[in-house]
Design a protein around this motif. Sequence first.
Motif, PDB file in Angstrom:
ATOM      1  N   CYS A  39       0.825  -1.209   0.000  1.00 34.12           N
ATOM      2  CA  CYS A  39       0.000   0.000   0.000  1.00 34.12           C
ATOM      3  C   CYS A  39       0.860   1.260   0.000  1.00 34.12           C
ATOM      4  O   CYS A  39       0.489   2.278  -0.585  1.00 34.12           O
ATOM      5  CB  CYS A  39      -0.911   0.020   1.229  1.00 34.12           C
ATOM      6  SG  CYS A  39      -2.298  -1.123   1.164  1.00 34.12           S
ATOM      7  N   ALA A  40       1.985   1.199   0.669  1.00 28.42           N
ATOM      8  CA  ALA A  40       2.834   2.382   0.813  1.00 28.42           C
ATOM      9  C   ALA A  40       3.634   2.695  -0.433  1.00 28.42           C
ATOM     10  O   ALA A  40       4.126   3.825  -0.583  1.00 28.42           O
ATOM     11  CB  ALA A  40       3.786   2.195   1.992  1.00 28.42           C
ATOM     12  N   THR A  41       3.759   1.721  -1.339  1.00 25.64           N
ATOM     13  CA  THR A  41       4.702   1.905  -2.442  1.00 25.64           C
ATOM     14  C   THR A  41       4.123   1.725  -3.836  1.00 25.64           C
ATOM     15  O   THR A  41       4.712   2.228  -4.795  1.00 25.64           O
ATOM     16  CB  THR A  41       5.880   0.913  -2.291  1.00 25.64           C
ATOM     17  OG1 THR A  41       5.379  -0.430  -2.315  1.00 25.64           O
ATOM     18  CG2 THR A  41       6.626   1.159  -0.984  1.00 25.64           C
ATOM     19  N   ASP A  42       3.019   1.010  -3.983  1.00 27.50           N
ATOM     20  CA  ASP A  42       2.566   0.683  -5.338  1.00 27.50           C
ATOM     21  C   ASP A  42       2.131   1.940  -6.087  1.00 27.50           C
ATOM     22  O   ASP A  42       1.312   2.718  -5.582  1.00 27.50           O
ATOM     23  CB  ASP A  42       1.411  -0.320  -5.309  1.00 27.50           C
ATOM     24  CG  ASP A  42       1.288  -1.051  -6.636  1.00 27.50           C
ATOM     25  OD1 ASP A  42       1.718  -2.216  -6.712  1.00 27.50           O
ATOM     26  OD2 ASP A  42       0.808  -0.435  -7.627  1.00 27.50           O
ATOM     27  N   PRO A  43       2.637   2.133  -7.304  1.00 26.33           N
ATOM     28  CA  PRO A  43       2.332   3.361  -8.044  1.00 26.33           C
ATOM     29  C   PRO A  43       1.027   3.330  -8.821  1.00 26.33           C
ATOM     30  O   PRO A  43       0.594   4.360  -9.341  1.00 26.33           O
ATOM     31  CB  PRO A  43       3.516   3.463  -9.020  1.00 26.33           C
ATOM     32  CG  PRO A  43       3.881   2.036  -9.288  1.00 26.33           C
ATOM     33  CD  PRO A  43       3.658   1.311  -7.989  1.00 26.33           C
ATOM     34  N   GLU A  49      -6.433   0.069  -5.227  1.00 31.87           N
ATOM     35  CA  GLU A  49      -7.841  -0.208  -4.923  1.00 31.87           C
ATOM     36  C   GLU A  49      -8.038  -1.688  -4.616  1.00 31.87           C
ATOM     37  O   GLU A  49      -8.813  -2.054  -3.719  1.00 31.87           O
ATOM     38  CB  GLU A  49      -8.717   0.207  -6.103  1.00 31.87           C
ATOM     39  CG  GLU A  49      -8.917   1.708  -6.235  1.00 31.87           C
ATOM     40  CD  GLU A  49      -9.670   2.286  -5.056  1.00 31.87           C
ATOM     41  OE1 GLU A  49     -10.540   1.595  -4.481  1.00 31.87           O
ATOM     42  OE2 GLU A  49      -9.397   3.438  -4.680  1.00 31.87           O
ATOM     43  N   ALA A  50      -7.338  -2.534  -5.353  1.00 35.54           N
ATOM     44  CA  ALA A  50      -7.416  -3.970  -5.076  1.00 35.54           C
ATOM     45  C   ALA A  50      -6.812  -4.299  -3.718  1.00 35.54           C
ATOM     46  O   ALA A  50      -7.295  -5.192  -3.005  1.00 35.54           O
ATOM     47  CB  ALA A  50      -6.707  -4.753  -6.181  1.00 35.54           C
ATOM     48  N   SER A  54      -8.662  -6.274  -0.744  1.00 34.97           N
ATOM     49  CA  SER A  54      -8.078  -7.455  -0.108  1.00 34.97           C
ATOM     50  C   SER A  54      -7.974  -7.277   1.402  1.00 34.97           C
ATOM     51  O   SER A  54      -8.235  -8.217   2.168  1.00 34.97           O
ATOM     52  CB  SER A  54      -6.687  -7.732  -0.692  1.00 34.97           C
ATOM     53  OG  SER A  54      -6.777  -8.053  -2.063  1.00 34.97           O
ATOM     54  N   LEU A  55      -7.605  -6.087   1.842  1.00 31.04           N
ATOM     55  CA  LEU A  55      -7.493  -5.835   3.279  1.00 31.04           C
ATOM     56  C   LEU A  55      -8.861  -5.862   3.956  1.00 31.04           C
ATOM     57  O   LEU A  55      -8.997  -6.356   5.087  1.00 31.04           O
ATOM     58  CB  LEU A  55      -6.804  -4.496   3.519  1.00 31.04           C
ATOM     59  CG  LEU A  55      -5.303  -4.465   3.208  1.00 31.04           C
ATOM     60  CD1 LEU A  55      -4.793  -3.026   3.189  1.00 31.04           C
ATOM     61  CD2 LEU A  55      -4.519  -5.301   4.211  1.00 31.04           C
ATOM     62  N   VAL A  56      -9.860  -5.337   3.289  1.00 31.80           N
ATOM     63  CA  VAL A  56     -11.210  -5.325   3.857  1.00 31.80           C
ATOM     64  C   VAL A  56     -11.729  -6.747   4.061  1.00 31.80           C
ATOM     65  O   VAL A  56     -12.529  -7.004   4.981  1.00 31.80           O
ATOM     66  CB  VAL A  56     -12.157  -4.514   2.953  1.00 31.80           C
ATOM     67  CG1 VAL A  56     -13.617  -4.716   3.347  1.00 31.80           C
ATOM     68  CG2 VAL A  56     -11.805  -3.036   3.023  1.00 31.80           C
ATOM     69  N   ARG A  57     -11.278  -7.681   3.253  1.00 30.70           N
ATOM     70  CA  ARG A  57     -11.735  -9.063   3.365  1.00 30.70           C
ATOM     71  C   ARG A  57     -11.083  -9.820   4.528  1.00 30.70           C
ATOM     72  O   ARG A  57     -11.560 -10.891   4.908  1.00 30.70           O
ATOM     73  CB  ARG A  57     -11.479  -9.804   2.047  1.00 30.70           C
ATOM     74  CG  ARG A  57     -12.419  -9.357   0.936  1.00 30.70           C
ATOM     75  CD  ARG A  57     -12.131 -10.083  -0.364  1.00 30.70           C
ATOM     76  NE  ARG A  57     -12.115 -11.538  -0.222  1.00 30.70           N
ATOM     77  CZ  ARG A  57     -13.199 -12.310  -0.158  1.00 30.70           C
ATOM     78  NH1 ARG A  57     -14.411 -11.749  -0.197  1.00 30.70           N
ATOM     79  NH2 ARG A  57     -13.090 -13.620  -0.058  1.00 30.70           N
ATOM     80  N   LEU A  58     -10.032  -9.273   5.075  1.00 29.75           N
ATOM     81  CA  LEU A  58      -9.387  -9.895   6.232  1.00 29.75           C
ATOM     82  C   LEU A  58     -10.140  -9.522   7.511  1.00 29.75           C
ATOM     83  O   LEU A  58     -10.897  -8.551   7.535  1.00 29.75           O
ATOM     84  CB  LEU A  58      -7.930  -9.442   6.322  1.00 29.75           C
ATOM     85  CG  LEU A  58      -7.006  -9.914   5.195  1.00 29.75           C
ATOM     86  CD1 LEU A  58      -5.640  -9.251   5.329  1.00 29.75           C
ATOM     87  CD2 LEU A  58      -6.872 -11.428   5.191  1.00 29.75           C
ATOM     88  N   PRO A  59      -9.942 -10.264   8.599  1.00 25.86           N
ATOM     89  CA  PRO A  59     -10.648  -9.956   9.851  1.00 25.86           C
ATOM     90  C   PRO A  59     -10.356  -8.538  10.332  1.00 25.86           C
ATOM     91  O   PRO A  59      -9.194  -8.145  10.479  1.00 25.86           O
ATOM     92  CB  PRO A  59     -10.100 -11.005  10.831  1.00 25.86           C
ATOM     93  CG  PRO A  59      -9.657 -12.140   9.967  1.00 25.86           C
ATOM     94  CD  PRO A  59      -9.138 -11.510   8.715  1.00 25.86           C
ATOM     95  N   GLN A  81      -3.561   5.668   1.978  1.00 27.43           N
ATOM     96  CA  GLN A  81      -4.164   4.365   1.710  1.00 27.43           C
ATOM     97  C   GLN A  81      -4.804   3.789   2.972  1.00 27.43           C
ATOM     98  O   GLN A  81      -5.876   3.172   2.919  1.00 27.43           O
ATOM     99  CB  GLN A  81      -3.097   3.414   1.169  1.00 27.43           C
ATOM    100  CG  GLN A  81      -3.634   2.128   0.579  1.00 27.43           C
ATOM    101  CD  GLN A  81      -4.347   2.332  -0.733  1.00 27.43           C
ATOM    102  OE1 GLN A  81      -4.194   3.370  -1.379  1.00 27.43           O
ATOM    103  NE2 GLN A  81      -5.149   1.363  -1.130  1.00 27.43           N
ATOM    104  N   ALA A  82      -4.170   4.001   4.113  1.00 27.09           N
ATOM    105  CA  ALA A  82      -4.746   3.521   5.368  1.00 27.09           C
ATOM    106  C   ALA A  82      -6.069   4.222   5.670  1.00 27.09           C
ATOM    107  O   ALA A  82      -7.046   3.591   6.083  1.00 27.09           O
ATOM    108  CB  ALA A  82      -3.752   3.737   6.512  1.00 27.09           C
ATOM    109  N   LEU A  83      -6.103   5.521   5.469  1.00 21.56           N
ATOM    110  CA  LEU A  83      -7.342   6.271   5.686  1.00 21.56           C
ATOM    111  C   LEU A  83      -8.451   5.778   4.762  1.00 21.56           C
ATOM    112  O   LEU A  83      -9.598   5.586   5.185  1.00 21.56           O
ATOM    113  CB  LEU A  83      -7.094   7.757   5.443  1.00 21.56           C
ATOM    114  CG  LEU A  83      -6.265   8.483   6.499  1.00 21.56           C
ATOM    115  CD1 LEU A  83      -5.765   9.820   5.961  1.00 21.56           C
ATOM    116  CD2 LEU A  83      -7.075   8.696   7.769  1.00 21.56           C
ATOM    117  N   HIS A  84      -8.106   5.590   3.499  1.00 21.69           N
ATOM    118  CA  HIS A  84      -9.081   5.123   2.522  1.00 21.69           C
ATOM    119  C   HIS A  84      -9.643   3.754   2.926  1.00 21.69           C
ATOM    120  O   HIS A  84     -10.864   3.519   2.867  1.00 21.69           O
ATOM    121  CB  HIS A  84      -8.434   5.053   1.144  1.00 21.69           C
ATOM    122  CG  HIS A  84      -9.314   4.512   0.069  1.00 21.69           C
ATOM    123  ND1 HIS A  84     -10.499   5.115  -0.304  1.00 21.69           N
ATOM    124  CD2 HIS A  84      -9.191   3.410  -0.722  1.00 21.69           C
ATOM    125  CE1 HIS A  84     -11.066   4.422  -1.282  1.00 21.69           C
ATOM    126  NE2 HIS A  84     -10.294   3.390  -1.542  1.00 21.69           N
TER     127      HIS A  84
END
Length: 214
Positions: A39-43, A49-50, A54-59, A81-84
């Motif tokens: 999340c911190a690096t992908d351009p 968005e993916a 993926s993070l939302v699907r985790l507990p 990205q964390a806020l989003h």
Amino acid sequence: MPTLTDHLADPRSSVRLRAVMAAGTTADPADLDVLLEQCATDPDLQVREALTWSLVRLPAELVVPRLVAELDRPEAQARSQALHTLSKIRDGSVFDEVAERIGDTDPGVRRTAWRAAVVLAPDAERPALARRLALELGEGDRDRRLALSRALVSLGEDVVAPVLAGATARRGDAVRAHVAETERLLHDPDAASSLALERARREMALGRSKRASG
């Protein structure tokens, strides 16, 4: 066999996207660290968005504390990205931490914080949030102003209208113009595109005028 880390190091965004989508499909908590770091690096916006998906699907009990910790990272993209992602999880218990980023030094993070704070604000906090956001009225370029207007409007007319009325008493044509734009958007949600176009035309005209006088 290539690992998730290997795929995410690939320069091709299509490869990274497939890897992130696969990780989200399996939803393995063991992937949490790797996904957060990406999340911190992908351009690529689509990959990011993916990553959120993926993070939302985790507990949530695992992901939310880690996302809150990301808000203190030096990389603006990590914070944004964390806020989003927190806004997508919709855990109102982290509102205070999100609201702290309303004044972030990075303009992009600040705009993301506006949107996230509006989503996560408890009812009792919404008037105070509106007053805090209203302090930003009249500042920045047209994209920043429109983003702020949208955040304010999302709080609802009952909350925002009194705040906007009070802001008109503040000195400065820029604030009053921004209030007028926000009130227009409040009563006509479809006005956002025309507001952006009108402001672009005004700024272009102002630029021509300055060049002519200079």
